[in-house]
Enzyme design. Structure first.
Site, PDB file in Angstrom:
ATOM      1  N   LEU A  10       0.863  -1.187   0.000  1.00  0.00           N
ATOM      2  CA  LEU A  10       0.000   0.000   0.000  1.00  0.00           C
ATOM      3  C   LEU A  10       0.894   1.229   0.000  1.00  0.00           C
ATOM      4  O   LEU A  10       1.562   1.510   0.994  1.00  0.00           O
ATOM      5  CB  LEU A  10      -0.911   0.005   1.237  1.00  0.00           C
ATOM      6  CG  LEU A  10      -1.722  -1.273   1.498  1.00  0.00           C
ATOM      7  CD1 LEU A  10      -2.610  -1.093   2.732  1.00  0.00           C
ATOM      8  CD2 LEU A  10      -2.568  -1.629   0.279  1.00  0.00           C
ATOM      9  N   CYS A  12       3.532   3.564  -2.865  1.00  0.00           N
ATOM     10  CA  CYS A  12       4.740   3.254  -3.623  1.00  0.00           C
ATOM     11  C   CYS A  12       5.590   4.508  -3.788  1.00  0.00           C
ATOM     12  O   CYS A  12       5.925   4.921  -4.887  1.00  0.00           O
ATOM     13  CB  CYS A  12       4.367   2.643  -4.979  1.00  0.00           C
ATOM     14  SG  CYS A  12       5.774   1.814  -5.749  1.00  0.00           S
ATOM     15  N   VAL A  14       9.068   6.581  -1.870  1.00  0.00           N
ATOM     16  CA  VAL A  14      10.494   6.267  -1.788  1.00  0.00           C
ATOM     17  C   VAL A  14      10.728   4.905  -1.118  1.00  0.00           C
ATOM     18  O   VAL A  14      11.482   4.077  -1.606  1.00  0.00           O
ATOM     19  CB  VAL A  14      11.236   7.369  -0.995  1.00  0.00           C
ATOM     20  CG1 VAL A  14      12.719   7.068  -0.914  1.00  0.00           C
ATOM     21  CG2 VAL A  14      11.019   8.721  -1.660  1.00  0.00           C
ATOM     22  N   GLY A  17       9.010   1.966  -3.173  1.00  0.00           N
ATOM     23  CA  GLY A  17       9.805   1.672  -4.361  1.00  0.00           C
ATOM     24  C   GLY A  17      11.036   0.841  -4.001  1.00  0.00           C
ATOM     25  O   GLY A  17      11.374  -0.131  -4.687  1.00  0.00           O
ATOM     26  N   GLU A 129       8.887  -2.570  12.720  1.00  0.00           N
ATOM     27  CA  GLU A 129      10.285  -2.199  12.991  1.00  0.00           C
ATOM     28  C   GLU A 129      10.644  -0.844  12.383  1.00  0.00           C
ATOM     29  O   GLU A 129      11.428  -0.080  12.963  1.00  0.00           O
ATOM     30  CB  GLU A 129      11.220  -3.288  12.450  1.00  0.00           C
ATOM     31  CG  GLU A 129      12.692  -3.106  12.732  1.00  0.00           C
ATOM     32  CD  GLU A 129      13.026  -3.167  14.221  1.00  0.00           C
ATOM     33  OE1 GLU A 129      13.230  -2.088  14.790  1.00  0.00           O
ATOM     34  OE2 GLU A 129      13.076  -4.269  14.799  1.00  0.00           O
ATOM     35  N   GLY A 134      14.005   4.194  11.927  1.00  0.00           N
ATOM     36  CA  GLY A 134      14.302   3.692  10.585  1.00  0.00           C
ATOM     37  C   GLY A 134      14.935   2.324  10.539  1.00  0.00           C
ATOM     38  O   GLY A 134      14.333   1.325  10.919  1.00  0.00           O
ATOM     39  N   LYS A 205       6.787   8.365  18.220  1.00  0.00           N
ATOM     40  CA  LYS A 205       7.790   7.311  18.409  1.00  0.00           C
ATOM     41  C   LYS A 205       8.014   7.037  19.902  1.00  0.00           C
ATOM     42  O   LYS A 205       8.186   5.886  20.316  1.00  0.00           O
ATOM     43  CB  LYS A 205       9.100   7.699  17.724  1.00  0.00           C
ATOM     44  CG  LYS A 205       8.965   7.721  16.194  1.00  0.00           C
ATOM     45  CD  LYS A 205      10.160   8.398  15.535  1.00  0.00           C
ATOM     46  CE  LYS A 205      10.073   8.351  14.023  1.00  0.00           C
ATOM     47  NZ  LYS A 205      11.123   9.200  13.385  1.00  0.00           N
TER      48      LYS A 205
END
Lengths: 433, 433
Positions: A10, A12, A14, A17, A129, A134, A205
């Site tokens: 769901l 596309c 950065v 891709g 994760e 990141g 976060k």
């Protein structure tokens, strides 16, 4: 074993891709690691007309019908961001028996508990994760590796944009506005940088990390947040003079409330000693420092954003969830058994750094020390900064011992009212010994 | 759900004692995390007469009959160390259907593959988070979190004793023998420090890390090892002058052999730049730096040894393996599908630091540069250190570009034979840009 694990993507952009490219480039490795081939069966996008040939995906895979797509996959990877339709699509995917992987911290920070319950009910995995820090493996270590230990405190640099800005200010002496403009030019900050510089990204976060660390449901709105827009070049310079650096930290800690425990979660600019491992985290890197009862002090460091790094985290989850589809089993679910109260920010205790402009005349330091002491706040150190002969003022840098936010607010009011004080320049929290 | 997960403990030293204490102190937390209570059903020790009341375990649990004990448990935790009887007991446990957890790096480095195959055959978990870098969650991140990525290189400080020694030498200028004696006094080094200072401990850990990172079976004996006993205060000082620090690093990397790949694994004292994240790892701490295709550079940092930290890692594995016993499923098995060749050390290419005592007279530098160049090794930098008028010698510090071990050995032979060179003091590898 010729059947494949069916994956729906769901979004596309950065990250999406990068995920698609890697799945096709490393097809054989994924098959070896999972035990079956992974196959992208569809990619939901807003506009199917856009050229996406660089993803290596067949144009026929793109669809605007996300609703149907999520019911046709074994795994659904959500990389759209935002609340809706991401939430409804993840719910529908889970209800259709798919395991889901998401990098959507905003959604998890607000509606994590609902999604967890649904995943539990349907016996599927919910992995994320990539939602915090990141590429850094952090969620799985907290959820699994430290499951036999007891976490006391998590303290992290979880927003790359603000770390880039504060680091640059520290290294060059520049003002925030100039560095922000540069960060925008370099692509480290968005055109509208609000979510980063106001701390909202770090806030979500922090909620996710606190929930995991303390087995308690903490939502984004439970997290006290202060952004970095008030941090000046003067603050950074003053911090440097006392051997500190200013970082935007997400802090979640267990606090002892006379026998029972509570959770304290906050995001704010923080002075830390330059010898602290977090102090040397440069540029847009992320790092999270974890203190536990048995392991002691651990740190996890790496890139906190970017297409490929985020895709690495997503794909680790994909392999794990896909293995469960092939061999059975499930990852650990949400654990909220501790269900601790969340301490209001007014009750939270930290040390404070205060920068004041005062009249440069005898007796002022003593008066100020008295004013502060009368509020029950004690001073750890006090030093005079620059004296300015032109306006008869001097800068004063104070560090208090740990005191409550409420007491400190009283101190600041009293200082502002004092005739010796021209201006209370900054009030910043200090962490670490 | 009233039934418990039955745990057998093999060995009850510092780590075993910490595991037992924690299991009893945090009984309710473990039950909440696993879904069933965990119960120690026996502890195999050599001498049941010893007072072990501080573990909180009932004296009746201690037994010398490890053979029977391992057949009566759902999980077996092996903390005896060494090859036998640890290996036979683990095999017997696996054959009886128990999942096994071990911190035994020596055993895994030599016989890991056999144990893995047996665990695969019997459908049980074999976990060993505590075998490398103590408390630091590292094995699980490599096995699971980075399973969608491709690791290029792992470079770590995985032995606390040698890091304590080298760090102390760096900070005080002292000689190795003095610092080693101090480390022994403080309990950072064993009475017989061979396994640490000769690099054998790090060698086994390097084999384990390389196997995981590259999906290839690497045994301890495949790892080239050089210890730290040859590192002098002069080397440390020379490294400092060129902005470097000397660390004992375990390095495992993928190397490109003209189209195909090979694995290069080695442990040796290494010069790294002071700005490298590994350079600031102090005292007995461990840290592992991982470079991957997508995530980029990651670092994991924490205590590498000690009872409680090691127990933390063991207990994370215990919770995971126990959950699998309760809810089904299994962790990822050994993946050795890549089965890459292991490059012989003679073919491995690194940059080198060479410290020479040379005649202090005109033309010497040019002669030496010529000698080295003739062997096809090129020089990155060359600088004169101390000149000693009393004996007419000068110290020379050279750094070469990347060259093979074999070519470098030729260079050293030629230098030793040169009439300009009085002594080749040290030859150390250099890593990083």
């Amino acid at each position: 074993m010729s059947e494949s694990v069916r994956i729906a993507l769901l979004g596309c952009g950065v990250v999406g891709g990068a995920v698609a490219r890697r799945l096709s480039e490393a097809k054989d490795e994924f098959a070896a690691r999972v035990g079956r081939p992974l196959e992208i069966v569809g990619v939901a996008v807003r506009d199917t007309g856009k050229d996406r040939s660089e993803t290596g995906l067949d144009a026929s895979l793109f669809t605007t019908d996300a609703e149907t797509l999520v019911t046709e996959a074994d795994l659904v990877i959500e990389l759209m961001g935002g609340m809706e339709p991401a939430k409804s699509l993840l719910q529908k995917a889970i209800e259709s028996g798919a395991s889901v992987i998401t990098a959507n911290k905003a959604l998890l920070g607000q509606h994590g508990a609902e999604l967890y319950e649904l995943a539990e009910e349907h016996g599927v995995d919910l992995y994320y994760e990539a939602a915090v820090a990141g590429a850094i493996p952090l969620i799985r270590p907290l959820r699994v590796s430290l499951a036999g230990d007891s976490v006391h405190r998590v303290m992290g640099i979880v927003n790359g944009t603000t770390n880039f800005i504060l680091d640059k200010m520290d290294r060059t002496g520049a003002q925030l506005a100039d560095v922000l403009a540069e960060a925008q030019e370099l692509g480290y900050a968005e055109a509208d940088p609000t979510a980063d510089v106001e701390g909202h990204d770090a806030q979500a976060k922090a909620a996710i990390l606190a929930s995991l660390a303390f087995h308690t449901r903490v939502r984004t709105c439970d997290v006290h947040v202060e952004g970095i827009m008030g941090v000046t070049a003067d603050d950074i310079r003053a911090a440097r003079r006392i051997g500190c650096v200013i970082k935007l930290l997400a802090i979640a800690e267990l606090v002892d409330k006379g026998g029972s425990q509570a959770v304290n979660v906050r995001v704010h600019p923080t002075l830390i000693d330059r010898s602290h491992p977090l102090a040397s985290v440069r540029e847009a890197f992320n790092a999270v420092f974890v203190e536990t009862q048995m392991a002691g002090e651990l740190m996890f460091y790496g890139p906190g954003a970017g297409g490929d790094p985020t895709a690495s985290a997503v794909l680790g989850d994909v392999v794990q969830a896909a293995r469960h589809k092939v061999t059975g089993g499930r990852g650990p679910g949400e654990l909220s058994y501790a269900n601790l109260p969340i301490e209001p920010i007014g009750a939270s205790k930290t040390a404070y750094f205060i920068r004041l402009d005062v009249e440069d005349k005898p007796g002022v330091l003593a008066n100020i020390a008295k004013t502060i002491g009368e509020q029950g706040v004690s001073i750890e150190s006090m030093r005079q900064g620059v004296r300015r002969s032109q306006d008869g003022l001097a800068t004063l840098h104070l560090i208090t011992h740990r005191s409550s936010e409420a007491d400190l607010a009283d101190v600041v009011e009293r200082l502002k009212a004092s005739e010796d004080v021209r201006e209370v320049g900054s009030v910043l929290r200090v962490e670490g010994e």
